[in-house]
Design a protein around this motif. Sequence first.
Motif, mmCIF file in Angstrom:
data_model
loop_
_atom_site.group_PDB
_atom_site.id
_atom_site.type_symbol
_atom_site.label_atom_id
_atom_site.label_comp_id
_atom_site.label_asym_id
_atom_site.label_seq_id
_atom_site.Cartn_x
_atom_site.Cartn_y
_atom_site.Cartn_z
ATOM 1 N N UNK A 39 -6.798 -1.335 -6.686
ATOM 2 C CA UNK A 39 -6.911 -0.026 -6.056
ATOM 3 C C UNK A 39 -7.339 -0.256 -4.612
ATOM 4 N N UNK A 40 -6.590 0.315 -3.669
ATOM 5 C CA UNK A 40 -6.895 0.161 -2.247
ATOM 6 C C UNK A 40 -7.241 1.526 -1.675
ATOM 7 N N UNK A 41 -8.390 1.603 -1.012
ATOM 8 C CA UNK A 41 -8.837 2.831 -0.360
ATOM 9 C C UNK A 41 -8.948 2.581 1.130
ATOM 10 N N UNK A 42 -8.450 3.506 1.944
ATOM 11 C CA UNK A 42 -8.585 3.370 3.391
ATOM 12 C C UNK A 42 -7.697 4.367 4.104
ATOM 13 N N UNK A 43 -7.949 4.515 5.385
ATOM 14 C CA UNK A 43 -7.142 5.406 6.216
ATOM 15 C C UNK A 43 -6.309 4.558 7.172
ATOM 16 N N UNK A 44 -5.225 5.125 7.653
ATOM 17 C CA UNK A 44 -4.315 4.426 8.562
ATOM 18 C C UNK A 44 -3.878 3.075 8.001
#
Length: 75
Positions: A39-44
């Motif tokens: 699971x990857x969380x982040x913006x841009x």
Amino acid sequence: MRHFPIFMNLDNRRVIVSGARACSVAKLRLLLKTQADILVFGVNPSNQVLQWAQTGKLSYFDRPVNCLLYTSDAA
């Protein structure tokens, strides 16, 4: 020493990555060689993260990680 190498059996384990840019891509390349549920969380996010998400290799969430949602009590 700046980095600590660690060896773990990730078969059928959930791995959460905070961030979706260049530093995360380097780590994800290695994690994708395992049988982990990533699971990857982040913006841009980088284009590479989006491509992996579109092909089902990982799950991407366009927001910062909320650690309280992913504790062993919540699972």
